[in-house]
Structure formats: structure tokens, C-alpha cells
Write a protein that holds these residues in place. Structure first.
Motif, PDB file in Angstrom:
ATOM      1  N   CYS A  53      -5.104  -3.144  -9.215  1.00 38.49           N
ATOM      2  CA  CYS A  53      -4.562  -3.394  -7.877  1.00 38.49           C
ATOM      3  C   CYS A  53      -4.717  -4.864  -7.508  1.00 38.49           C
ATOM      4  CB  CYS A  53      -5.270  -2.500  -6.861  1.00 38.49           C
ATOM      5  SG  CYS A  53      -4.925  -2.921  -5.140  1.00 38.49           S
ATOM      6  N   SER A  89       0.831  -1.205   0.000  1.00 35.01           N
ATOM      7  CA  SER A  89       0.000   0.000   0.000  1.00 35.01           C
ATOM      8  C   SER A  89       0.867   1.258   0.000  1.00 35.01           C
ATOM      9  CB  SER A  89      -0.911  -0.012   1.232  1.00 35.01           C
ATOM     10  OG  SER A  89      -1.497   1.261   1.437  1.00 35.01           O
ATOM     11  N   TYR A 147      -6.113  -1.751  -0.687  1.00 34.52           N
ATOM     12  CA  TYR A 147      -5.178  -2.397   0.234  1.00 34.52           C
ATOM     13  C   TYR A 147      -5.717  -2.363   1.663  1.00 34.52           C
ATOM     14  CZ  TYR A 147      -1.991  -1.618  -3.700  1.00 34.52           C
ATOM     15  OH  TYR A 147      -1.406  -1.596  -4.946  1.00 34.52           O
ATOM     16  N   TYR A 163     -17.995   0.449  -3.569  1.00 32.60           N
ATOM     17  CA  TYR A 163     -17.600   1.762  -4.070  1.00 32.60           C
ATOM     18  C   TYR A 163     -18.709   2.376  -4.933  1.00 32.60           C
ATOM     19  CZ  TYR A 163     -12.738   0.786  -2.671  1.00 32.60           C
ATOM     20  OH  TYR A 163     -11.595   0.506  -1.960  1.00 32.60           O
ATOM     21  N   ARG A 185     -14.729   4.421   1.944  1.00 35.92           N
ATOM     22  CA  ARG A 185     -13.857   4.747   0.819  1.00 35.92           C
ATOM     23  C   ARG A 185     -12.388   4.517   1.131  1.00 35.92           C
ATOM     24  NH1 ARG A 185     -18.121   3.893  -0.850  1.00 35.92           N
ATOM     25  NH2 ARG A 185     -19.308   5.110  -2.388  1.00 35.92           N
ATOM     26  N   ALA A 186     -12.121   3.502   1.971  1.00 34.73           N
ATOM     27  CA  ALA A 186     -10.747   3.048   2.147  1.00 34.73           C
ATOM     28  C   ALA A 186     -10.265   2.456   0.829  1.00 34.73           C
ATOM     29  CB  ALA A 186     -10.674   2.002   3.255  1.00 34.73           C
ATOM     30  N   HIS A 187      -8.983   2.607   0.538  1.00 38.16           N
ATOM     31  CA  HIS A 187      -8.449   2.078  -0.716  1.00 38.16           C
ATOM     32  C   HIS A 187      -8.390   0.547  -0.653  1.00 38.16           C
ATOM     33  CE1 HIS A 187      -4.657   1.459   1.420  1.00 38.16           C
ATOM     34  NE2 HIS A 187      -4.637   2.752   1.753  1.00 38.16           N
ATOM     35  N   ARG A 235      -2.884   4.266  -5.000  1.00 40.38           N
ATOM     36  CA  ARG A 235      -3.812   3.456  -4.209  1.00 40.38           C
ATOM     37  C   ARG A 235      -5.148   4.131  -3.953  1.00 40.38           C
ATOM     38  NH1 ARG A 235       0.265   5.289  -1.059  1.00 40.38           N
ATOM     39  NH2 ARG A 235      -0.183   6.426   0.878  1.00 40.38           N
ATOM     40  N   PHE A 236      -5.194   5.459  -4.027  1.00 45.10           N
ATOM     41  CA  PHE A 236      -6.442   6.161  -3.733  1.00 45.10           C
ATOM     42  C   PHE A 236      -7.355   6.295  -4.949  1.00 45.10           C
ATOM     43  CE2 PHE A 236      -3.434   7.759  -0.492  1.00 45.10           C
ATOM     44  CZ  PHE A 236      -4.107   7.347   0.636  1.00 45.10           C
ATOM     45  N   ASP A 237      -6.927   5.800  -6.086  1.00 42.43           N
ATOM     46  CA  ASP A 237      -7.770   5.795  -7.279  1.00 42.43           C
ATOM     47  C   ASP A 237      -8.757   4.639  -7.152  1.00 42.43           C
ATOM     48  OD1 ASP A 237      -8.969   5.722  -9.747  1.00 42.43           O
ATOM     49  OD2 ASP A 237      -7.094   5.791 -10.896  1.00 42.43           O
ATOM     50  N   LEU A 238     -10.019   4.956  -6.943  1.00 35.70           N
ATOM     51  CA  LEU A 238     -11.041   3.936  -6.712  1.00 35.70           C
ATOM     52  C   LEU A 238     -11.872   3.637  -7.948  1.00 35.70           C
ATOM     53  CD1 LEU A 238     -12.312   4.953  -3.146  1.00 35.70           C
ATOM     54  CD2 LEU A 238     -10.342   3.546  -3.807  1.00 35.70           C
TER      55      LEU A 238
END
Length: 410
Positions: free
Chosen positions: A171, A154, A247, A386, A243-245, A160-163
Motif C-alpha cells: 500500500c 482507499s 489509507y 499493528y 486497526r484503521a487501514h 485495504r483492510f489487509d493489515l
């Protein structure tokens, strides 16, 4: 389904995935109708009403309060019905038998068949994960290593923050091989290569992999990708709701999986089978468990009235492996001995224990297989979550403490 088909309370509860008392709660709220069973014992329910309620998403215990968060889980991933389970409408056992782990994971993620899929760990991610794992105490277990590796990867991924769905899928395809690659090999002299099952095999046992053993592990991975809203999957969805990434979602799942009633259950079954083999039979081992008030590991599942279909599929494959004969016989002995006390069928933990005992794997091997496979399922649920309203999984607590105002404590 006939117009007159009626279900007992137990059958209705199993179809909806709730407790029997919850079925009666649905009746009291006007969501179901009931009739007294012949002879006046219990109630029966219209199968069509049960099916309609299940389709509306009632396969959950109703929330204690209607205020606060949304506890209705809409998922198109896994259906458990009548002692079978399905990935996106296709029998999961058939999928696992026909395709490898990677292809089944792609099906669960996208609903599209993917042939020849190969997951690859980027060198910089693998290096970060291995450094983190190497820094752990020598006695650390596989789950410790997997959690450390997930955190390290992570930190190494600036995206990593691209959802977006494409980024999350990217990922997933790199995280799974990175987690496996971060685990130490059982035989450092042998080169590690190939797909997920072959790579994982060489981290679970020093025995050289052959096509039969790799296929067995590959099938186990595919069967374990998802299983509706297990505790670890619920934890993963809660993290995704915030909205946790991806990982962090996987880290949340790994934390819940480590409990002895979830992923670690196969380790308990492993030790039980090893003891059965050592003592020459299941009777004294089962007796010790019952005398101490412990449940016999590897038996029973709240979602299946009969044998866990995952266990059934793995047992069929294990029966073709001569090396697994003794461990498989020990498992059958446990089931038959316990049946004299209570009718419980084998679950997937017992099947994983046969695999780990037969091939000289450590007791935690089944949990490791579970974690690697379920990572794919957690990512699939993250993709679904998401797309939902953020922070919807926020139930209201029922406060039971003293009522305010109270004076400041001295």
C-alpha cells in the motif's frame, strides 16, 4: 560517558523529551535520584540513570492516570538525541545525503537497504485520485487535494483492510506516488516522469528540474520522513491502534499536519521571507511580528537546543544553488535579527521556505513536501502499532463537569 558525569535539569529534560517539572516528578516517584548543584542552585542528575530511564521508554510525559489505555510508545524508528536524529540507529542526515527518498523510506519501513527502489502508482488508483481532486472547488489547496486523493484511493482498493506487513508495505509503495500523481502539474506541457522528487518538483514549480534541484528536493523528502512522535504521527498511531487501514492512518496524519503549528508552519515562514525580500531587510518584518505578539516563523524547535539538523543539511545544499542566494540571505537575516531579542535557531520550516521562495513555488509548497514525505513515516508507525495490542491508546478523561445526578433540562 564518565562515571561522574552529571546533567543539569534542562539537559536531563531534553534527553528524556519531557518538561523540567516532569524530571522532578520522576525523582518524587523514585525513578531518578538527584543532587544539589554546586552553589545550591538547581539539581543535577546522574547521566547513567537518565540514559537507563530513556531506554526504558520514559521519553514521554507520564500519563495523568494509570487506568485506561497504555501510553508507553515503543518505537525502533527514530531517536532524537543531542541535536541529531537517527533512523533505526543511522544518522538521518547521512542517510538522506547518501540515498534517495525511496531508499530511505524502505530503510525506515524494514530496516533493510533497498537500492534502485521505484514507487509506482497503479493506473486505476491514479484515475480514482485524479477524479476526486478534479471535483474539488478551484480554490482548493494542495492539502485539500492530498486528503481527497487518499480517500479516493482507499475506496478503489478492495484489499485495504489487509493489515499484514506485506500488504501494508505494498500500500505504501503505491499510495505515495498516487498522492503525488493526483496533484496538478505546474506546467502541463512538460511530461511528468521519474522518481518521487522529480514528479513532485513538476507539481510545485513551472521551472524545469535539473539534477541539482531534484537532489535538493529528494534530500528534503528523506529528511522529513519521520521525527519521533510529532502531532500528526501520534494521530496516525491512534488510528492504527484502532486497526484503521493504512489509507485511514494517512488521512488521520494529514488532518493533524494541516495545523499552523505543524506542517503549515513552512507556509508562514515562506510569507515572512517573501516580505523580507520585498522590504529589503528582516528588521521591519521581525519588528512587526514582535509588536503584534506573534512568534517569528521558522525559528526554534523544542527538541533541539541548537540548529535543527534538517535545516542545517538543507541550508548546506541551498548554499550551492545560485538561484537560492537571495532567499538564503533573507533567512540568515531573520535569524541574526531575531537573535538580538532571543536566541532561536533556524528550523526545517525556514529551510523549506528558502526552497519554495527561491524556486517560485507557492507558499504551501513546504507543507506539500512535508505531507508526501511524512506519509512514509506514518506507514512505518502504523506497521509498529499493528503489532501492538489493539486499542491500547485509550487514555482516561479527567471529568471536570457538574456531578450527577442532575434533573433533566427543561
Amino acid at each position: 560517558m564518565t562515571d561522574q558525569e552529571r546533567l543539569t535539569t534542562r539537559e536531563a529534560a531534553q534527553r528524556l523529551g519531557v518538561k523540567p517539572e516532569t524530571v522532578y516528578a520522576y525523582v518524587s516517584r523514585g525513578q531518578l535520584s538527584s543532587e544539589r548543584a554546586p552553589g545550591g542552585r538547581g539539581s543535577t542528575f546522574d547521566a547513567r540513570e537518565i540514559e537507563a530511564l530513556a531506554r526504558r521508554g520514559a521519553r514521554r510525559e507520564p500519563a495523568a492516570s494509570t487506568s485506561g489505555g497504555d501510553l508507553a510508545f515503543r518505537t525502533a524508528l527514530t531517536l532524537i538525541d543531542k541535536d541529531r536524529y537517527y533512523y533505526r540507529g543511522v544518522d538521518a542526515v547521512d542517510l538522506a545525503a547518501a540515498y534517495g527518498f525511496e531508499a530511505v523510506a524502505e530503510w525506515v519501513w524494514t530496516g533493510e537497504p533497498a537500492h534502485g527502489t521505484h514507487f509506482t502508482a497503479p493506473p486505476q488508483f491514479l484515475e480514482a485520485a485524479r477524479r476526486a481532486v478534479a471535483a474539488l472547488p478551484a480554490h482548493s489547496g494542495a492539502m485539500d487535494r492530498l486528503r481527497a486523493a487518499a480517500v479516493a484511493v482507499s475506496a478503489a482498493d478492495p484489499l485495504r483492510f489487509d493489515l499484514s506487513p506485506a500488504a501494508v508495505l505494498g500500500c505504501a509503495r503505491t499510495l505515495i506516488p498516487t498522492l503525488v500523481g493526483a496533484l496538478p502539474t505546474a506546467d502541463a506541457r512538460r511530461p511528468v516522469e521519474g522518481r518521487t522528487a522529480r514528479q513532485l518538483w513538476q507539481r510545485l514549480t513551472p521551472l524545469a528540474p535539473d539534477e541539482q534541484s531534484v537532489r535538493l528536493l529528494d534530500t528534503a523528502l528523506a529528511l522529513l520522513i519521520d521525527h519521533d512522535l510529532a502531532a500528526s504521527t501520534l494521530a496516525a498511531r491512534v488510528a492504527a491502534s484502532a486497526r484503521a487501514h493504512p489509507y485511514a492512518v494517512v488521512s488521520a496524519g494529514l488532518g493533524a499536519l494541516e495545523g499552523p503549528l505543524h506542517g503549515a508552519a513552512s507556509g508562514l515562514a515562506h510569507r515572512t521571507l517573501a516580505e523580507v525580500l520585498e522590504r529589503g531587510g528582516a528588521a521591519p518584518v521581525v519588528a512587526d511580528h514582535l509588536r503584534s505578539g506573534r512568534r517569528v516563523p521558522g525559528l526554534g524547535h523544542q527538541l533541539y537546543a541548537g540548529e535543527d539538523p534538517r535545516a542545517e543539511a538543507l541550508f548546506a545544499l541551498l548554499a550551492t544553488v545560485p538561484r537560492a542566494a537571495d532567499a538564503l540571505a533573507a533567512a540568515r537575516d531573520v535569524v541574526e535579527t531575531t537573535a538580538r531579542h532571543t536566541a532561536l535557531h533556524a528550523n526545517v520550516d525556514l529551510a523549506l521556505a528558502v526552497l519554495s521562495v527561491a524556486f517560485g513555488m507557492p507558499a504551501e509548497a513546504g507543507e506539500t513536501v512535508f505531507a508526501v514525505a511524512r506519509t512514509a513515516g506514518w506507514i512505518a508507525h502504523a506497521l509498529e502499532e499493528y503489532a501492538e495490542r489493539p486499542l491500547r491508546l485509550r487514555p482516561s478523561g479527567h471529568y471536570t463537569g457538574p456531578r450527577p445526578p442532575r434533573p433533566l433540562p427543561s
